[in-house]
Design an enzyme around this catalytic site. Structure first.
Site, PDB file in Angstrom:
ATOM      1  N   ASN A 143       0.800  -1.221   0.000  1.00  0.00           N
ATOM      2  CA  ASN A 143       0.000   0.000   0.000  1.00  0.00           C
ATOM      3  C   ASN A 143       0.834   1.274   0.000  1.00  0.00           C
ATOM      4  O   ASN A 143       0.335   2.354  -0.317  1.00  0.00           O
ATOM      5  CB  ASN A 143      -0.951   0.016   1.201  1.00  0.00           C
ATOM      6  CG  ASN A 143      -0.221  -0.143   2.521  1.00  0.00           C
ATOM      7  OD1 ASN A 143       0.412  -1.171   2.767  1.00  0.00           O
ATOM      8  ND2 ASN A 143      -0.299   0.858   3.374  1.00  0.00           N
ATOM      9  N   SER A 193     -11.311  -4.609   0.520  1.00  0.00           N
ATOM     10  CA  SER A 193     -12.159  -3.482   0.941  1.00  0.00           C
ATOM     11  C   SER A 193     -12.800  -2.821  -0.255  1.00  0.00           C
ATOM     12  O   SER A 193     -12.142  -2.572  -1.269  1.00  0.00           O
ATOM     13  CB  SER A 193     -11.334  -2.436   1.701  1.00  0.00           C
ATOM     14  OG  SER A 193     -11.188  -2.753   3.055  1.00  0.00           O
ATOM     15  N   THR A 232     -26.522  -7.775  11.752  1.00  0.00           N
ATOM     16  CA  THR A 232     -27.414  -7.639  10.606  1.00  0.00           C
ATOM     17  C   THR A 232     -26.625  -7.238   9.361  1.00  0.00           C
ATOM     18  O   THR A 232     -25.839  -6.291   9.388  1.00  0.00           O
ATOM     19  CB  THR A 232     -28.491  -6.567  10.887  1.00  0.00           C
ATOM     20  OG1 THR A 232     -29.229  -6.961  12.050  1.00  0.00           O
ATOM     21  CG2 THR A 232     -29.435  -6.421   9.700  1.00  0.00           C
ATOM     22  N   CYS A 318      -4.065   4.877   7.132  1.00  0.00           N
ATOM     23  CA  CYS A 318      -4.329   4.075   8.321  1.00  0.00           C
ATOM     24  C   CYS A 318      -3.151   4.047   9.287  1.00  0.00           C
ATOM     25  O   CYS A 318      -3.277   3.579  10.407  1.00  0.00           O
ATOM     26  CB  CYS A 318      -4.644   2.630   7.929  1.00  0.00           C
ATOM     27  SG  CYS A 318      -6.086   2.462   6.876  1.00  0.00           S
TER      28      CYS A 318
END
Length: 372
Positions: A143, A193, A232, A318
């Protein structure tokens, strides 16, 4: 505005927005409900699995959805931890892998050697395999600098030694951009992602090869919706993610992005003194170009770009400075490592944008170097 920080995130595409809106308005029932309206929502998850599995050449039932690659990476590493387990990884992994290893109990975590471009030393891998190794976890596309790891060669070495060693790859910067055929790569687990390929944020997934699901432990317990992480199902985002991936594949943007990458390398090297291209010349993702400039502080340069509405990064969004760990792991000379800028491209960028970026870059570097 010129957005050259697409490795951090991408703009959601129009079709993905439309898909999400359709699901939220016309199929908003809980996808686990047994009535027909709930089944309509569940059908979107089934469709999403079909689309994504066709891209990675897996069975749809081998896909499990998470809130992103960070969760998927953590699930893998926590699942295969144990006082008798040895894991092989590298010092240049994304923080969601590196930090997860630091916070899980393993008998030993062994860091494989890599060269200055991040390529794993295959002889070192062979030497470090032993009977206690349970997991090998490596990033597919780095990355920070865009290096494409030779996952197939790595898989061949691992599986020839012991077919039961599990190979996990973090494909966050790869899916939708380069081939992620799980069978050709020979991987058992693959994280991804949505927001890296123009899908919505907060959703991603984990491919789990048939036969090893029993080794994966859930991080959240409850209704067993995704087996590995209860809750959910966010089916509007899941469905939108699959549509975004479909659009990304159909865009055929690879050649255009590669032209941008090569053009940017060329104009920087021809116009800026004392700089180093950190991204390799071969086996790289064209979506990422890392450049180190001497006598520069990357944060200062980043904000000078921002004043001209050009958006770049000094590394992973990140990491909060953790890119220094990766640059150190790559052995990049401190002369350049303090001034690293990561340009990351998309189909929306033109060479004209890059020409303007270069003008701002030259002016900014001249200013900073005079002060320093």
């Amino acid at each position: 505005m010129i957005y050259l920080d697409n490795a951090a995130t991408t703009k959601i595409c129009k079709k993905a927005q439309e898909a999400r809106a359709f699901a939220e308005e016309s199929a908003f029932a809980n996808s686990s409900s047994l009535h027909s309206f709930g089944m309509k929502s569940n059908a979107l998850i089934i469709k999403a699995k079909e689309i994504i599995s066709s891209v990675i050449d897996s069975n749809p039932n081998e896909l499990y959805f998470t809130k992103g690659a960070t969760e998927a990476n953590n699930i893998v590493i926590s699942s295969l931890s144990g006082e008798n387990s040895i894991a092989l990884t590298s010092s240049i992994e994304h923080s969601s892998v590196y930090d997860s290893f630091s916070n899980n109990e393993y008998k030993e975590i062994v860091y494989l050697k890599n060269d200055n471009y991040g390529f794993i030393d295959l002889d070192d891998l062979k030497n470090k395999l032993n009977s206690d190794v349970k997991l090998v976890s490596l990033i597919y596309v780095n990355n920070e600098i865009g290096t494409i790891q030779d996952i197939k060669a790595i898989s061949n070495i691992i599986k020839s030694y012991n077919k039961n060693i599990i190979l996990h790859i973090d494909a966050t910067q790869a899916l939708g951009k380069i081939s992620c055929d799980v069978n050709k790569l020979g991987v058992d687990l693959m994280s991804f992602s949505s927001h890296k390929f123009h899908g919505p944020k907060g959703v991603g997934g984990l491919y789990v090869r048939k036969g090893i699901l029993n080794k994966i432990k859930p991080v959240l317990y409850g209704g067993h919706q995704q087996v590995i992480s209860s809750g959910t199902d966010n089916h509007p985002e899941i469905y939108a993610m699959s549509i975004a991936l479909e659009e990304q594949i159909a865009s055929n943007e690879y050649e255009h992005v590669n032209e941008l990458n090569l053009y940017m390398r060329d104009i920087i090297l021809n116009n800026i003194k004392e700089c180093r291209i950190n991204t390799p010349q071969d086996n790289y993702s064209p979506y990422i170009l890392s450049v180190g400039f001497s006598n520069i502080k990357s944060e200062v340069l980043l904000h000078m770009f921002e004043d001209k509405q050009i958006y770049v990064s000094s590394g992973s969004a990140c990491s909060k400075g953790d890119n220094n760990r990766i640059l150190l792991g790559l052995g990049i000379d401190k002369k350049y490592s303090d001034g690293v800028i990561r340009f990351s491209f998309s189909n929306d960028i033109s060479k004209k944008d890059l020409d303007y970026t270069l003008d701002v870059l030259k002016e900014s570097i001249d200013t900073i170097r005079k002060v320093m």
